[in-house]
Design an enzyme around this catalytic site. Structure first.
Site, PDB file in Angstrom:
ATOM      1  N   CYS A 118       0.799  -1.382  -0.116  1.00  0.00           N
ATOM      2  CA  CYS A 118      -0.065  -0.196  -0.010  1.00  0.00           C
ATOM      3  C   CYS A 118       0.795   1.306   0.023  1.00  0.00           C
ATOM      4  CB  CYS A 118      -0.882   0.014   1.462  1.00  0.00           C
ATOM      5  SG  CYS A 118      -1.977   1.461   1.263  1.00  0.00           S
ATOM      6  N   GLU A 167      -7.248   2.028 -13.248  1.00  0.00           N
ATOM      7  CA  GLU A 167      -7.046   3.223 -12.624  1.00  0.00           C
ATOM      8  C   GLU A 167      -5.884   3.872 -13.326  1.00  0.00           C
ATOM      9  OE1 GLU A 167      -8.303   2.206  -7.943  1.00  0.00           O
ATOM     10  OE2 GLU A 167      -6.406   1.695  -8.461  1.00  0.00           O
ATOM     11  N   HIS A 195     -27.204  20.876   0.065  1.00  0.00           N
ATOM     12  CA  HIS A 195     -27.451  21.602  -1.476  1.00  0.00           C
ATOM     13  C   HIS A 195     -26.901  22.669  -1.645  1.00  0.00           C
ATOM     14  CE1 HIS A 195     -29.657  22.392  -4.997  1.00  0.00           C
ATOM     15  NE2 HIS A 195     -29.985  23.616  -4.364  1.00  0.00           N
TER      16      HIS A 195
END
Length: 450
Positions: free
Chosen positions: A43, A182, A439
């Site tokens: 990772c 990716e 919103h």
């Protein structure tokens, strides 16, 4: 005198092994961890962390192109691959150092050499020394699967792709999983001509195929080419350093500067002395373990990708922590592999948790309901970009329990992390309906499904 040199000896300095070592030490265990390459594992060193940094770099390609729509004039913008590559690797170095510091702070002994199992309670180091441990933890992760065809030595994998001397003008990426998609988005944004070649018809098979179809549609509109049902036949190296790739699909060979093979990762268990010590491996070479991470040998455990359960860093970390708490913390526990959120940092990204539509229909038939929101993000409206986001909710039963959430669109992974609580918590859709929307945002679509 102590019966063993260590209470715990961890082989492998990736995310799972480091977490297990650190937590075990905080519980009072005497711990050593051996890593033959660099602390941090897949990772940190050659996976999700440097890859995500490249993803961030790739976003500037479209942002700079569209900047004039937002009132900005950007003159002379140019991409410098060596600069980004070196900055990314400098941060990898920083993170590697932090791993070592954090282990040292809790008293874990770091051994910078290869270690193999020499018996149920014995570990042999590369320098010839043998040490004893009450428990041994295998946390050696996974390794990229080879191309599996003549000339496979000419192909790069996700291990080497971060260190290219220059950006390829033409690249073939073999595979249909998240790594392939990716890097296809990354290198296309950097200006490379990209071909994704996959041996089967479908890409990203574990993900909801309606969402995947949207990604393929967007990717092809950008100029990424897909060559499907095209297993590799052979790879030839040319005198000028390029490669010629032959496929078994009846089509013509393809030339490229670089071929990257991203056809999955296999458990990194070879030549560790495991079988000689009596540790059972499955057909893929994964260490067979129970829910408690214990192997067929009572004193030997394994966590992370070497067990081939779920190849995700957060899962390996949880497995390592559960092992430490169970064996040294007096708190026996296991982890759940149900409803694990995941993401593909493609362009645009995909995020998913729970059942796909196909899975839900196969299990529950007509007892499900599908909600969709197909919209153009506000930023795309202003920029003129034609890409549309697609959010999808799957519910089951009369109370409409949410059993699946799947998304493609900007920042999907960031949005889904919180929404995944609805799946794990077995919430009815009404709970989301009762949440007031933020919103304007893309995330509000998750509480406005009709």
């Amino acid at each position: 005198m102590a019966e063993y040199d260590y209470d715990l000896f961890v082989i492998g300095g990736g995310s799972g092994g480091v977490r297990a070592a650190r937590i075990s030490a905080t519980h009072g265990a005497k711990v050593a961890i051996a890593e033959e390459f660099r602390m941090g594992g897949t990772c940190v060193i050659r996976g999700c962390v440097p890859k995500k940094m490249l993803v961030y770099g790739s976003h500037f390609a479209e942002d700079l192109h569209e900047a004039h729509r937002f009132g900005w004039d950007v003159e002379g913008a140019a991409f410098d691959w060596p600069r980004l590559r070196d900055i990314v690797q400098a941060d990898v170095d920083r993170l590697e150092g932090l791993y070592s510091v954090n282990l040292g702070n809790v008293g874990v002994e770091i051994i910078e050499q290869r270690a193999v199992v020499a018996g149920p309670n014995a570990v042999k180091l590369a320098d010839g020394k043998t040490v004893s441990a009450k428990y041994i933890l295998i946390a050696t992760g996974g390794w990229p699967a080879p191309a599996g065809c003549p000339g496979e030595e000419h192909a790069l994998t996700s291990n080497e792709i971060f260190h290219l001397e220059k950006k390829p003008e033409n690249i073939i990426i073999v595979g249909g999983g998240y790594i392939a998609n990716e890097f296809a988005g990354i290198f296309h944004a950097f200006g490379s001509n990209v071909i994704v070649a996959n041996r089967s018809e479908k890409i990203l098979r574990p993900y909801d195929q309606e969402i995947v179809g949207r990604l393929q549609e967007i990717s092809e509109a950008k100029g990424i080419a897909y060559r499907l049902n095209a297993p590799l036949e052979k790879i030839e190296k040319n005198d000028d350093g390029t490669v010629t790739v032959h496929f078994r699909d009846g089509g013509p060979p393809q030339n490229a500067d670089v071929i990257m093979v991203a056809t999955g990762r296999v458990p990194n268990s070879a030549n560790l002395g495991l079988e000689e010590a009596g540790v059972a491996l499955d057909q893929a070479g994964a260490v067979s373990v129970g829910d408690d991470n214990r192997s067929s040998v009572e004193s030997i455990y394994a966590v992370g990708d070497v067990t081939n359960r779920v190849q995700l860093t957060p899962v390996a970390i949880r497995e390592g922590h559960a092992f430490a708490d169970s064996v040294f913390g007096g708190n026996p526990r296991t982890i759940s592999y149900d409803n694990i959120p995941s993401a593909v940092f493609s362009s645009p990204p995909i995020a998913s948790v729970g059942m796909t539509e196909d899975e839900a229909r196969a299990k529950f038939g007509e007892d499900i309901k599908i909600y969709r929101s197909d919209f153009k993000p506000m930023k795309n409206v202003v920029s003129g970009r034609e890409e549309r986001a697609l959010y999808k909710m799957i519910t089951r039963g009369p109370d409409e329990t949410v059993i699946g959430l799947h998304m493609i669109g900007p920042e999907s992974a960031e949005i889904l992390q919180g929404a995944a609580v609805a799946i794990v918590g077995k919430m009815p859709k009404k709970v989301l309906d009762d949440v007031v929307a933020i919103h304007p945002s893309m995330a509000e679509e998750l509480v406005l499904f009709k």
